[in-house]
Design a protein around this motif. Structure first.
Motif, short mmCIF file in Angstrom:
data_model
loop_
_atom_site.label_atom_id
_atom_site.label_comp_id
_atom_site.label_asym_id
_atom_site.label_seq_id
_atom_site.Cartn_x
_atom_site.Cartn_y
_atom_site.Cartn_z
N ALA A 97 0.83 -1.21 0.00
CA ALA A 97 0.00 0.00 0.00
C ALA A 97 0.86 1.25 0.00
O ALA A 97 0.54 2.24 -0.67
N ILE A 98 1.97 1.22 0.73
CA ILE A 98 2.89 2.37 0.76
C ILE A 98 3.45 2.62 -0.63
O ILE A 98 3.45 3.76 -1.13
N ILE B 80 2.38 6.27 -3.20
CA ILE B 80 3.64 6.91 -2.81
C ILE B 80 3.47 8.34 -2.31
O ILE B 80 4.23 8.80 -1.46
N ASN B 81 2.47 9.06 -2.79
CA ASN B 81 2.26 10.45 -2.39
C ASN B 81 1.28 10.62 -1.23
O ASN B 81 0.91 11.74 -0.89
N ASP B 82 0.86 9.53 -0.64
CA ASP B 82 -0.12 9.55 0.44
C ASP B 82 0.55 9.07 1.73
O ASP B 82 1.11 7.97 1.77
N ASP B 83 0.48 9.87 2.77
CA ASP B 83 1.10 9.49 4.05
C ASP B 83 0.27 8.49 4.85
O ASP B 83 0.79 7.83 5.74
N THR B 84 -1.00 8.35 4.52
CA THR B 84 -1.88 7.48 5.31
C THR B 84 -1.35 6.04 5.40
O THR B 84 -1.29 5.50 6.51
N PRO B 85 -0.96 5.41 4.29
CA PRO B 85 -0.44 4.04 4.43
C PRO B 85 0.81 3.96 5.32
O PRO B 85 0.98 2.99 6.06
N ARG B 86 1.64 4.98 5.28
CA ARG B 86 2.84 4.99 6.15
C ARG B 86 2.44 5.04 7.62
O ARG B 86 3.01 4.36 8.45
N LEU B 87 1.44 5.87 7.91
CA LEU B 87 1.00 6.01 9.29
C LEU B 87 0.27 4.76 9.78
O LEU B 87 0.42 4.37 10.95
N VAL B 88 -0.46 4.11 8.91
CA VAL B 88 -1.11 2.84 9.26
C VAL B 88 -0.03 1.80 9.54
O VAL B 88 -0.12 1.02 10.50
N TYR B 89 1.01 1.78 8.72
CA TYR B 89 2.11 0.85 8.94
C TYR B 89 2.82 1.15 10.26
O TYR B 89 3.19 0.23 11.00
N ILE C 235 9.05 6.50 11.53
CA ILE C 235 8.15 6.75 10.39
C ILE C 235 7.27 7.95 10.67
O ILE C 235 7.12 8.84 9.82
N ARG C 236 6.67 8.01 11.85
CA ARG C 236 5.80 9.16 12.19
C ARG C 236 6.57 10.47 12.15
O ARG C 236 6.08 11.48 11.64
N ASP C 237 7.78 10.48 12.72
CA ASP C 237 8.59 11.69 12.71
C ASP C 237 8.99 12.08 11.30
O ASP C 237 9.04 13.26 10.96
N SER C 238 9.28 11.10 10.45
CA SER C 238 9.64 11.38 9.06
C SER C 238 8.48 12.00 8.30
O SER C 238 8.67 12.95 7.53
N VAL C 239 7.29 11.49 8.53
CA VAL C 239 6.09 12.06 7.90
C VAL C 239 5.88 13.49 8.39
O VAL C 239 5.59 14.39 7.60
#
Length: 68
Positions: free
Chosen positions: A14-15, A19-28, A44-48
């Motif tokens: 999903a990430i 690629i341009n959506d932060d939501t999958p990163r935050l779910v991960y 990951i949260r800090d990077s976002v």
């Protein structure tokens, strides 16, 4: 070599697929935390958060230094 769990593989796909959506990163990040990897989840949260900050935002420099 150990295979990663199907759920984790789906989250990583999903990430890559959004690629341009932060939501999958935050779910991960949530998934990682639920599975005991709080350090990686925080990274990951800090990077976002850093990616969304303006160049002169208060705390940006400290956050960037912490991530390096």
């Amino acid at each position: 070599m150990n295979a990663i769990p199907d759920e984790q593989a789906a989250l990583l796909c999903a990430i890559v697929s959004h690629i341009n959506d932060d939501t999958p990163r935050l779910v991960y990040a949530d998934w990682l935390e639920e599975h005991g990897d709080t350090e990686q989840a925080g990274f990951i949260r800090d990077s976002v958060r850093l990616a969304g900050m303006k160049k002169r935002a208060k705390g940006r420099k400290a956050l960037a230094e912490r991530l390096t």
